[in-house]
Design an enzyme around this catalytic site. Structure first.
Site, PDB file in Angstrom:
ATOM      1  N   HIS A 160       1.345  -1.413   0.144  1.00 52.14           N
ATOM      2  CA  HIS A 160       0.009  -0.274   0.454  1.00 52.14           C
ATOM      3  C   HIS A 160       1.024   1.188  -0.328  1.00 52.14           C
ATOM      4  CE1 HIS A 160       1.140  -0.016   4.166  1.00 52.14           C
ATOM      5  NE2 HIS A 160       0.490   1.752   4.501  1.00 52.14           N
TER       6      HIS A 160
HETATM    7  N1  UDP Z   1      -3.972  -4.176   8.846  1.00 55.19           N
HETATM    8  C1  UDP Z   1      -5.134  -5.250   9.115  1.00 55.19           C
HETATM    9  N2  UDP Z   1      -6.032  -5.877   8.209  1.00 55.19           N
HETATM   10  C2  UDP Z   1      -5.396  -5.743   6.900  1.00 55.19           C
HETATM   11  C3  UDP Z   1      -4.308  -5.154   6.907  1.00 55.19           C
HETATM   12  C4  UDP Z   1      -3.457  -4.560   7.513  1.00 55.19           C
HETATM   13  O1  UDP Z   1      -5.982  -5.631  10.406  1.00 55.19           O
HETATM   14  O2  UDP Z   1      -6.715  -5.664   6.645  1.00 55.19           O
HETATM   15  C5  UDP Z   1      -3.128  -3.456  10.025  1.00 55.19           C
HETATM   16  C6  UDP Z   1      -1.636  -4.611  10.821  1.00 55.19           C
HETATM   17  O3  UDP Z   1      -1.628  -5.533  10.617  1.00 55.19           O
HETATM   18  C7  UDP Z   1      -0.791  -3.679  11.262  1.00 55.19           C
HETATM   19  C8  UDP Z   1      -1.457  -2.669  10.734  1.00 55.19           C
HETATM   20  O4  UDP Z   1      -2.852  -2.802   9.932  1.00 55.19           O
HETATM   21  O5  UDP Z   1      -1.293  -3.923  12.467  1.00 55.19           O
HETATM   22  C9  UDP Z   1      -0.307  -1.944   9.453  1.00 55.19           C
HETATM   23  O6  UDP Z   1      -1.307  -0.875   8.940  1.00 55.19           O
HETATM   24  P1  UDP Z   1      -1.079  -0.192   7.323  1.00 55.19           P
HETATM   25  O7  UDP Z   1       0.306  -1.129   6.419  1.00 55.19           O
HETATM   26  O8  UDP Z   1      -1.744   0.162   6.122  1.00 55.19           O
HETATM   27  O9  UDP Z   1       0.028   0.854   7.602  1.00 55.19           O
HETATM   28  P2  UDP Z   1       1.639   0.495   8.063  1.00 55.19           P
HETATM   29  O10 UDP Z   1       2.134   0.492   9.396  1.00 55.19           O
HETATM   30  O11 UDP Z   1       2.313   1.093   7.162  1.00 55.19           O
HETATM   31  O12 UDP Z   1       1.877   2.711   8.264  1.00 55.19           O
END
Ligand code: UDP
Length: 361
Positions: free
Chosen positions: A209
């Site tokens: 993403h």
């Molecule tokens: N996550 C979730 N469902 C999904 C994909 C990710 O609950 O379908 C959770 C994941 O386990 C983590 C968080 O969302 O705790 C990560 O968010 P994301 O990847 O959107 O953002 P980033 O961490 O890269 O800022």
């Protein structure tokens, strides 16, 4: 002590769930803490927002700002304006912001202009890639924060390297550990198997993403090609982020072997993390969650903020090129010695709230 917490995006809900629970515990034990939750509306779909509040029992937001817009500046500007009104009305001791999203930055700007102290959870992370929107948000938020809660020793070092010692009368760096580990530990026993797909043994859990991948058709195609190839050998389950879904409409990609599903709630996600054999991702949170659930992780990015996981050989980072991703899949030999404390072992939330309380008196 009155805290206004600014939330807006999925990873912030997951972090805030454990911090809000710690606040409730401290209130039960007689501490006078009033948390006002503000949801900017940055993520608003049922499966990107509501499900986390419901499943993780995060208190309902006191303010839902419902900010929508197409441009970064428009979104951030509207958030600043709306958050400022809330802060003027509530007059908190602290504004609590998480991570590196537009909601984080908007909260930091609104609070700093009103001379309200800011506590930044997940301070000090750097990718050293200033083209990332998240990197801009982090650097600016850190600069105006009074309490900088760093998840790792590397984050502390980044801040000292940037001269935060010079600001020491206004800003305090605290090595708190990572609140995401608190969430992983607490919610593990509530994890739920996704019911609407069939799941093979030893599956790979993937996510994509980051704007650097979704906004670049070549990188996006390369990653999908590699995952689609891997899926001939092992099931690849890919909960698809809404941004990636939109990007895929513009690029022709063969995803025929992949098990693509809608974004799932956290309880499904940690079940998937607990049962997969490998994580492949560009997500910041997932890189660490792979470690929390003792799974190797391949990251398709040019850099990562969580470099300790690379240094210890838990995770492996590759450029977004199909052959290199496939090679990493075939050859990466991760460390299996997970008995190392990198993120505070689930004590970050209590440390953070204790520090906020003692800094307010
Ligand atoms: N996550 C979730 N469902 C999904 C994909 C990710 O609950 O379908 C959770 C994941 O386990 C983590 C968080 O969302 O705790 C990560 O968010 P994301 O990847 O959107 O953002 P980033 O961490 O890269 O800022």
């Amino acid at each position: 002590m009155k805290i206004v917490t600014i939330l807006g995006a999925r990873p912030q809900f997951i972090k805030a769930a454990s911090v809000s629970r710690e606040i409730k515990n401290q209130v039960k034990n007689g501490n006078d803490i009033n948390e006002i939750i503000v949801h900017t509306g940055q993520h608003f779909d049922e499966n990107m927002s509501d499900i986390f509040f419901e499943e993780m029992k995060i208190p309902k937001p006191h303010y839902s700002l419902g900010i929508r817009g197409n441009f970064q500046g428009q979104l951030t500007g509207q958030m600043i304006e709306s958050i400022e009104s809330v802060l003027l009305k509530e007059g908190p001791d602290w504004v609590l912001v998480y991570g590196d999203t537009n909601s984080t930055l908007a909260g930091a700007i609104a609070a700093s202009k009103l001379n309200i102290k800011i506590a930044h959870i997940e301070a000090g992370l750097r990718s050293f890639n200033i083209n990332m929107p998240e990197e801009i948000n982090r650097i600016l938020t850190d600069r105006v924060s009074s309490l900088l809660f760093c998840p790792t020793k590397v984050a502390v070092k980044n801040l000292t390297n940037e001269g935060f010692d010079y600001w020491k009368n206004n800003a305090e760096i605290v090595l708190s550990g990572d609140v995401m580990q608190d969430s992983a530990i607490f919610y593990k026993e509530f994890s739920k198997k996704p019911i609407d797909i069939s799941i093979a043994d030893n599956f790979v859990l993937g996510t994509i993403h980051r704007a650097e991948n979704t906004d670049n058709p070549d990188r996006l195609r390369n990653i999908f090609n590699a995952l689609n190839e891997i899926a001939k050998e092992k099931q690849v389950i890919l909960p698809l982020h809404p941004r990636t879904k939109i990007a895929l409409k513009e690029v022709s990609i063969d995803a025929s072997n992949l098990t693509i599903i809608n974004p799932v709630g956290y309880l499904n996600m940690i079940w998937l993390l607990d049962h997969c054999s490998l994580v492949m991702t560009d997500s910041g949170g997932l890189q660490k969650e792979a470690f929390f659930f003792e799974k190797p992780c391949i990251i398709y990015r040019d850099e990562t903020e969580w470099i300790e996981l690379i240094e210890y050989s838990f995770n492996f980072i590759v450029p977004a090129e199909s052959e290199k991703i496939l090679e990493a899949f075939k050859t990466f030999k991760p460390s299996l010695n997970y008995d190392v404390d990198l993120y505070g072992q689930g004590k970050a939330c209590s440390l953070i709230i204790d520090k906020l309380v003692s800094s307010t008196k």
